[in-house]
Write an enzyme that holds these catalytic residues in place. Structure first.
Site, PDB file in Angstrom:
ATOM      1  N   ASP A   8      37.264 -25.017  14.531  1.00 26.15           N
ATOM      2  CA  ASP A   8      36.250 -23.961  14.369  1.00 26.15           C
ATOM      3  C   ASP A   8      35.051 -24.376  15.225  1.00 26.15           C
ATOM      4  O   ASP A   8      34.026 -24.829  14.718  1.00 26.15           O
ATOM      5  CB  ASP A   8      35.883 -23.830  12.890  1.00 26.15           C
ATOM      6  CG  ASP A   8      37.090 -23.433  12.057  1.00 26.15           C
ATOM      7  OD1 ASP A   8      37.400 -22.251  11.991  1.00 26.15           O
ATOM      8  OD2 ASP A   8      37.761 -24.338  11.505  1.00 26.15           O
ATOM      9  N   HIS A  16      43.219 -30.980   7.918  1.00 21.63           N
ATOM     10  CA  HIS A  16      42.221 -31.390   6.927  1.00 21.63           C
ATOM     11  C   HIS A  16      42.316 -32.901   6.652  1.00 21.63           C
ATOM     12  O   HIS A  16      41.309 -33.583   6.497  1.00 21.63           O
ATOM     13  CB  HIS A  16      42.435 -30.638   5.603  1.00 21.63           C
ATOM     14  CG  HIS A  16      42.252 -29.159   5.688  1.00 21.63           C
ATOM     15  ND1 HIS A  16      43.300 -28.275   5.538  1.00 21.63           N
ATOM     16  CD2 HIS A  16      41.158 -28.394   5.899  1.00 21.63           C
ATOM     17  CE1 HIS A  16      42.847 -27.031   5.632  1.00 21.63           C
ATOM     18  NE2 HIS A  16      41.553 -27.074   5.860  1.00 21.63           N
TER      19      HIS A  16
HETATM   20  P1  AMP Z   1      38.869 -24.576   6.382  1.00 20.13           P
HETATM   21  O1  AMP Z   1      39.508 -25.060   5.131  1.00 20.13           O
HETATM   22  O2  AMP Z   1      39.746 -23.722   7.236  1.00 20.13           O
HETATM   23  O3  AMP Z   1      37.488 -23.998   6.164  1.00 20.13           O
HETATM   24  O4  AMP Z   1      38.633 -25.875   7.270  1.00 20.13           O
HETATM   25  C1  AMP Z   1      37.941 -26.974   6.757  1.00 20.13           C
HETATM   26  C2  AMP Z   1      37.660 -27.934   7.882  1.00 20.13           C
HETATM   27  O5  AMP Z   1      38.887 -28.351   8.472  1.00 20.13           O
HETATM   28  C3  AMP Z   1      36.824 -27.295   9.019  1.00 20.13           C
HETATM   29  O6  AMP Z   1      35.886 -28.249   9.482  1.00 20.13           O
HETATM   30  C4  AMP Z   1      37.870 -26.999  10.055  1.00 20.13           C
HETATM   31  O7  AMP Z   1      37.356 -26.947  11.368  1.00 20.13           O
HETATM   32  C5  AMP Z   1      38.828 -28.161   9.867  1.00 20.13           C
HETATM   33  N1  AMP Z   1      40.143 -27.837  10.403  1.00 20.13           N
HETATM   34  C6  AMP Z   1      40.910 -26.759  10.105  1.00 20.13           C
HETATM   35  N2  AMP Z   1      42.042 -26.770  10.835  1.00 20.13           N
HETATM   36  C7  AMP Z   1      41.988 -27.884  11.619  1.00 20.13           C
HETATM   37  C8  AMP Z   1      42.855 -28.450  12.599  1.00 20.13           C
HETATM   38  N3  AMP Z   1      44.003 -27.882  12.941  1.00 20.13           N
HETATM   39  N4  AMP Z   1      42.472 -29.602  13.204  1.00 20.13           N
HETATM   40  C9  AMP Z   1      41.282 -30.189  12.865  1.00 20.13           C
HETATM   41  N5  AMP Z   1      40.431 -29.701  11.955  1.00 20.13           N
HETATM   42  C10 AMP Z   1      40.770 -28.565  11.335  1.00 20.13           C
END
Ligand code: AMP
Length: 283
Positions: free
Chosen positions: A155, A41
């Protein structure tokens, strides 16, 4: 110590702050998240800074993107720590609405995406997921009217769905893709990794290793089907139950009709114990 970051809990607070910044000529970049922040994040925040002058992070565990059988009630929540991490990263405003703010009594409208959203990957296992994602992101775009928004390739199908959403509904928000941040052993960072037992955590990098090997084999000329079958065997040998491992056209996520079609992306979802992991790599 970085300055404390203001938190808007409602639309009036959000819009007031954004209007004040816009009046000063600032440009706004939105980083939508569900909180439980990790280095993945934070990498989005760093990338966001290249696309505008004020960085807004939304933190909202969106109930409409969870199926009734999924982990909505147990999803990790840590607003205070998240705000501190975002402040350390140089962010400017947290938007942390409650469910009633995002889905007030009488809410009846849903954005139903197709194209990459119906590619037969995540949507096969989570049929209502992308409607939930598209609806909440459309709302966030209208609420924040950001100049740009950053989404992780972690994602990957979601990134393609939201790229279509912004284009098709004429949002004036530039969609910025951020590369996957991984642990030293290759496991993609995820808020859900906290669910892994010590033993599962040790075996979890096998998914990424299988995808990386598969990508290498395809680049070296091995037929897709053979390479993907080997990746599936490797992943299963590590104790995963596979939902899918597939090679797809990287932009549309269409099935590959011509083996020479490029660029290609390998996408996977697999369960280890009670944790479902997703990952993907470029070929
Ligand atoms: P989430 O909180 O899981 O909904 O993720 C929020 C954002 O962070 C989304 O755009 C995800 O694709 C991105 N994200 C989550 N994990 C990663 C990671 N390991 N590397 C890069 N972006 C990430």
């Amino acid at each position: 110590m970085p300055d404390p970051v203001p938190i808007a809990y409602d639309l009036a607070g959000l819009r007031g702050q954004l209007a004040a910044w816009r009046a000063l000529g600032e440009t706004i970049v939105l980083v939508p998240t569900m909180g439980a922040l990790h280095a993945g994040h934070i990498s989005l925040v760093d990338i966001a800074k290249r696309h505008g002058s004020k960085i807004v992070m939304s933190i909202f565990v969106n109930p409409t993107q969870f199926a009734p059988t999924e982990d909505l009630s147990t999803y990790p929540r840590s607003l205070e720590e998240d705000v501190a991490k975002f402040a350390d990263a140089g962010g400017d405003l947290v938007f942390a609405p409650d469910v009633e703010t995002m889905y007030p009594q009488g809410f009846v409208t849903t954005v139903v995406p197709a194209g990459p959203a119906t590619a037969g990957l995540e949507d096969r296992f989570r049929p209502t997921h992308f409607a939930g994602v598209a609806t909440i992101v459309a709302k966030l775009f209208n609420q924040c009217r950001p100049d740009a928004a950053v989404f992780g390739e972690k994602d990957y199908q979601q990134l393609k769905v939201l790229t279509c959403l912004a284009r098709d509904l004429d949002f004036e928000t530039k969609i910025v893709a951020a590369p996957i941040v991984r642990e030293a052993d290759g496991l993609a960072l995820s808020s859900r990794n906290v669910y892994l037992t010590a033993d599962e955590r040790q075996r979890a990098p096998a998914l990424q290793q299988a995808l990386a090997q598969c990508a290498g084999a395809i680049r070296a000329g091995e037929p897709f089907a053979d390479a993907v079958a080997k990746a599936s065997s490797l992943t299963e040998a590590a104790g995963f139950a596979i939902d899918y491992i597939e090679a797809r056209q990287a932009e549309t996520l269409a099935r590959l009709s011509d083996p020479a079609e490029k660029p290609v992306r390998l996408l996977a979802a697999a369960r280890i114990g009670r944790t479902r992991l997703i990952d993907n790599v470029a070929v």
